[in-house]
Design a protein around this motif. Structure first.
Motif, PDB file in Angstrom:
ATOM      1  N   ARG A   3       0.907  -1.145   0.061  1.00 59.66           N
ATOM      2  CA  ARG A   3       0.148  -0.366   0.023  1.00 59.66           C
ATOM      3  C   ARG A   3       1.085   1.363  -0.094  1.00 59.66           C
ATOM      4  NH1 ARG A   3      -2.039   2.777   4.038  1.00 59.66           N
ATOM      5  NH2 ARG A   3      -3.658   4.783   3.588  1.00 59.66           N
ATOM      6  N   HIS A  29     -11.068   3.933   4.368  1.00 54.95           N
ATOM      7  CA  HIS A  29     -10.588   3.572   3.028  1.00 54.95           C
ATOM      8  C   HIS A  29      -9.780   5.235   3.513  1.00 54.95           C
ATOM      9  CE1 HIS A  29     -13.433   1.187   1.720  1.00 54.95           C
ATOM     10  NE2 HIS A  29     -12.214   0.504   1.068  1.00 54.95           N
ATOM     11  N   SER A  39      -9.942   9.480  -5.664  1.00 58.80           N
ATOM     12  CA  SER A  39     -10.161   8.258  -5.544  1.00 58.80           C
ATOM     13  C   SER A  39     -10.042   7.723  -4.071  1.00 58.80           C
ATOM     14  CB  SER A  39      -9.300   7.256  -6.998  1.00 58.80           C
ATOM     15  OG  SER A  39      -9.331   6.109  -5.909  1.00 58.80           O
ATOM     16  N   THR A  40     -10.838   6.658  -3.941  1.00 63.04           N
ATOM     17  CA  THR A  40     -10.417   6.003  -2.382  1.00 63.04           C
ATOM     18  C   THR A  40      -9.467   4.795  -3.013  1.00 63.04           C
ATOM     19  OG1 THR A  40     -12.129   4.601  -2.333  1.00 63.04           O
ATOM     20  CG2 THR A  40     -11.947   6.983  -1.643  1.00 63.04           C
ATOM     21  N   LEU A  41      -8.933   4.630  -1.415  1.00 62.35           N
ATOM     22  CA  LEU A  41      -7.110   2.888  -1.757  1.00 62.35           C
ATOM     23  C   LEU A  41      -8.295   2.697   0.042  1.00 62.35           C
ATOM     24  CD1 LEU A  41      -5.657   1.302  -2.989  1.00 62.35           C
ATOM     25  CD2 LEU A  41      -3.743   2.675  -1.847  1.00 62.35           C
ATOM     26  N   ILE A  47      -2.313  -4.687  -1.650  1.00 62.26           N
ATOM     27  CA  ILE A  47      -2.600  -4.414  -2.713  1.00 62.26           C
ATOM     28  C   ILE A  47      -3.214  -5.323  -3.769  1.00 62.26           C
ATOM     29  CG2 ILE A  47      -3.791  -2.459  -4.320  1.00 62.26           C
ATOM     30  CD1 ILE A  47      -4.605  -1.769  -1.074  1.00 62.26           C
ATOM     31  N   THR A  51      -6.114  -4.556  -8.759  1.00 67.29           N
ATOM     32  CA  THR A  51      -6.667  -3.324  -8.090  1.00 67.29           C
ATOM     33  C   THR A  51      -5.658  -1.678  -8.262  1.00 67.29           C
ATOM     34  OG1 THR A  51      -7.343  -5.221  -6.516  1.00 67.29           O
ATOM     35  CG2 THR A  51      -7.858  -2.126  -5.677  1.00 67.29           C
ATOM     36  N   ALA A  52      -4.817  -1.873  -8.012  1.00 67.86           N
ATOM     37  CA  ALA A  52      -3.655  -0.943  -8.345  1.00 67.86           C
ATOM     38  C   ALA A  52      -3.621  -0.304  -9.982  1.00 67.86           C
ATOM     39  CB  ALA A  52      -1.611  -1.528  -7.901  1.00 67.86           C
ATOM     40  N   LYS A  54      -5.920  -0.609 -11.701  1.00 70.49           N
ATOM     41  CA  LYS A  54      -7.099   0.672 -11.721  1.00 70.49           C
ATOM     42  C   LYS A  54      -6.957   1.263 -11.202  1.00 70.49           C
ATOM     43  CE  LYS A  54      -9.949  -3.583 -12.459  1.00 70.49           C
ATOM     44  NZ  LYS A  54     -11.390  -4.047 -12.282  1.00 70.49           N
ATOM     45  N   PHE A  55      -6.581   1.803  -9.823  1.00 70.76           N
ATOM     46  CA  PHE A  55      -6.635   2.955  -9.313  1.00 70.76           C
ATOM     47  C   PHE A  55      -5.747   3.597  -9.940  1.00 70.76           C
ATOM     48  CE2 PHE A  55      -4.154   5.181  -6.146  1.00 70.76           C
ATOM     49  CZ  PHE A  55      -5.101   5.806  -4.719  1.00 70.76           C
ATOM     50  N   GLN A  58      -7.201   5.171 -12.723  1.00 66.98           N
ATOM     51  CA  GLN A  58      -8.342   6.716 -12.253  1.00 66.98           C
ATOM     52  C   GLN A  58      -7.727   7.714 -12.248  1.00 66.98           C
ATOM     53  OE1 GLN A  58      -9.920   5.701  -8.585  1.00 66.98           O
ATOM     54  NE2 GLN A  58     -10.900   3.792  -9.636  1.00 66.98           N
TER      55      GLN A  58
END
Length: 69
Positions: A3, A29, A39-41, A47, A51-52, A54-55, A58
């Motif tokens: 993370r 988050h 955005s939120t993580l 992670i 998912t990373a 896609k984050f 964004q």
């Protein structure tokens, strides 16, 4: 991916692009704001790579397409 590594990569890219970067701690988050895009993580130590990506994707409108590569 860790993370902290995800957040570090976004922070460095924002600094290099000259756009504002802000981290806001929410209830479950972490909110990340880069140049007006929010955005939120999740608060997991690890992670998933999908998912990373896609984050990271964004923030493509602010940092450029494929900026994380």
């Amino acid at each position: 991916m860790k993370r902290t590594a995800v957040l570090r990569r976004v922070r460095r890219a924002a600094r290099d692009a000259g756009v504002p970067y802000e981290v806001v701690e929410l209830t479950n988050h972490t909110g990340v704001v880069v140049g007006g895009v929010r955005s939120t993580l999740g608060r997991h130590s690890e992670i998933d790579d999908v998912t990373a990506r896609k984050f990271f994707d964004q923030f493509a409108s602010v940092l450029g397409k494929g900026w994380w590569r």
